[in-house]
Design a protein around this motif. Structure first.
Motif, PDB file in Angstrom:
ATOM      1  N   ASP A 297      45.745  44.723  47.746  1.00  0.00           N
ATOM      2  CA  ASP A 297      44.375  44.988  47.203  1.00  0.00           C
ATOM      3  C   ASP A 297      44.180  43.379  46.411  1.00  0.00           C
ATOM      4  O   ASP A 297      44.962  42.636  46.135  1.00  0.00           O
ATOM      5  N   GLN A 299      43.315  42.529  43.355  1.00  0.00           N
ATOM      6  CA  GLN A 299      43.789  42.048  42.246  1.00  0.00           C
ATOM      7  C   GLN A 299      45.378  41.639  42.515  1.00  0.00           C
ATOM      8  O   GLN A 299      45.924  40.605  41.888  1.00  0.00           O
ATOM      9  N   THR A 300      46.168  42.379  43.232  1.00  0.00           N
ATOM     10  CA  THR A 300      47.531  41.969  43.542  1.00  0.00           C
ATOM     11  C   THR A 300      47.746  40.806  44.351  1.00  0.00           C
ATOM     12  O   THR A 300      48.451  40.071  43.983  1.00  0.00           O
ATOM     13  N   GLU A 302      45.615  38.241  44.102  1.00  0.00           N
ATOM     14  CA  GLU A 302      45.231  37.147  43.133  1.00  0.00           C
ATOM     15  C   GLU A 302      46.423  36.877  42.264  1.00  0.00           C
ATOM     16  O   GLU A 302      47.001  35.720  41.960  1.00  0.00           O
ATOM     17  N   ARG A 303      47.116  37.787  41.635  1.00  0.00           N
ATOM     18  CA  ARG A 303      48.375  37.612  40.751  1.00  0.00           C
ATOM     19  C   ARG A 303      49.373  37.241  41.786  1.00  0.00           C
ATOM     20  O   ARG A 303      50.111  36.346  41.409  1.00  0.00           O
TER      21      ARG A 303
END
Lengths: 332, 332
Positions: A297, A299-300, A302-303
């Motif tokens: 996803d 957010q994951t 990007e992290r």
């Protein structure tokens, strides 16, 4: 190989989108070089291009029919063969990414010969190569390497070409696999050359060039893949690249095709690639990471990229999600 | 390939001993498998075997004529072809180490076909291979590796086979090059397979075996040779060897065929081979050094071996001068 454009992309009766992924790749990266697509009844794939008949495509100037679809069991159906024969009659060459050679289809080979058309079986090298010399040559070169097969080396190389050209840099994608060759209009399928000539074929593919010109060479396999590492090492030595980009798919459970082989640690993979590359390019180093985060996803993803940047001290990009600008920044 | 014995060794009109080195290798390692040698007028080489005519060799039971000589420019003279045709008539198969295929000589191919004889072009694989799986297999395996090409990997492998058999161990030499294949009567020329199948061909060559059986696999090239390292890495992964023997020629000025490439440091070469081998054989390690000291005087050779033993903590042998007993001791 010098495959003439524009292309007509043949999707045959592809049962799903995956079966037409070669044609899709060509449309994605060379849309301006394609007049349209040709689909037979029952085809469930699309490249998003106009559907054309052979006659319509010929009228639009199509020079080459591209067989960009995986067939079932390696057999070419009568319908496909009829399409090829008619394309030859209409003045087109044919280029195929099929495993079996279209030049081995007697009717197709005879018609091409009679009409003076060219047949390109891009999985199979059409020339002999010299043994590599390893001698320094001019020009700048970047090779995409990977933790595994099918982690986005071709995609990353093409994304780098697009980004570098947009910045006014002289850059050419150099294709080493079937889809890349159809996209570039030439290249060599290095995993299909005789083993002694892997590095030699790569030297041929990326010859001496202007001092400010970049060759962006499509990598294959991985030094850590038990089936194909020989190809990867030969490519690494022949490419004589000063810059390597490490491609990776986070979360992959095991090496492709080898359920018992774990994916290597990225740091190990960087270290071994740099060490081996320096045999022919003493200052070679990894300049960036290209991750395929499509399974994550946003957010994951990007992290994950941020963590990789911090851990390895290198720009980490997803060519689709973020583009490769950060890697080109590092090169400049 | 399953090349029948005994052999008749054909030396042709070899201009010097080097031109007949393949035949010489066969005579040196399989003298009992040879009925004699056949030389044409002007031949300046010998294998030290009785000179026989084709008819005499046939009467002594020769099953295969071995073309163990390098010809000039890849062309087979009329005299050679007459010899081959007559050998076929007399009931022999033919096995050739020539670069060009004898099966491509129309008269020879037709005669062999008509008589039901076999032609073996041992530089060229005669079958397809699967892609390597890297999965663990039973049996014990040793691979000879090297700092360079032509440093004695075949010779060392054969010396190990002889020594191990003399001690009552189960051991088989596995050939990966033309001379080795003619000596063994089978094998695969790994540098001539399609690049994707280097490791797969090596797995095929050294299949699962009894837990106490040793395959002694002939290495090729070097991980540090800019032309051929891909072959060496594919062999290393496919061999899945627990034991490596590092072969080296002290005093060599540069890598073979590459005047600008220095010979690698032995410690680097040990480290990289062990690291890469462990992808498919987690406990792989170098168990000994095999030096070709033929260019050194006896005192210098002895000192060189002693120094290497001290420096690397490994038995160091010259297969010709000292034999390989110390390496086999280490394995046991």
């Amino acid at each position: 190989m010098d495959i003439r454009r524009p292309y007509l992309l043949f999707l045959g009766d592809a049962g799903d989108q995956l079966a037409a992924k070669t044609a899709y790749g060509v449309a994605q990266w060379r849309r301006d070089g394609c007049v349209g697509q040709l689909r037979l009844e029952g085809c469930r794939a699309t490249c998003g291009l106009p559907d054309l008949t052979l006659e319509e495509a010929a009228a639009k100037g199509a020079q080459t029919l591209i067989i960009g679809v995986a067939n079932r069991g390696g057999r070419v159906s009568e319908l496909w063969q009829d399409t090829m024969l008619r394309a030859l009659d209409l003045g087109m060459d044919i280029a195929s990414g099929l495993h079996n050679r279209i030049a081995d289809l007697p009717a197709v080979a005879e018609r091409a010969q009679a009409l003076g058309r060219s047949l390109f079986d891009v999985r199979h090298p059409d020339r002999d190569f010299d043994v590599a010399t390893g001698e320094p040559r001019s020009g700048r070169r970047l090779l995409t390497v990977g933790t595994d097969c099918s982690v986005g080396k071709m995609f990353t190389s093409l994304a780098l070409e697009r980004e570098m050209r947009a910045r006014g840099l002289k850059a050419d994608f150099r294709a080493t696999g079937q889809t890349g060759i159809l996209i570039a209009g030439g290249g060599v399928s290095v995993d299909a050359v005789v083993a002694d000539f892997i590095s030699g074929a790569t030297e041929w593919l990326s010859p001496a060039n202007d001092p400010d010109h970049w060759d962006l060479i499509e990598g294959q396999g991985s030094l850590f893949h038990a089936s194909y590492a020989g190809v990867s090492l030969g490519l690494l030595h022949g490419a004589q690249a000063e810059a390597l980009v490490m491609c990776h798919e986070p979360g992959r459970p095991h090496m492709r095709g080898l359920p018992k082989s774990p994916v290597p640690d990225i740091a190990d993979c960087i270290a071994l690639n740099e060490r081996c590359a320096r045999l022919t390019s003493p200052n070679a180093r990894v300049v960036g990471l290209a991750f395929n985060t499509s399974a994550l996803d946003p957010q994951t993803a990007e992290r994950t990229l941020k963590e990789a940047e911090d851990r390895y001290g290198l720009p980490a990009a997803d060519p689709v999600r973020t583009g490769v600008g950060a890697i080109v920044d590092r090169l400049a």
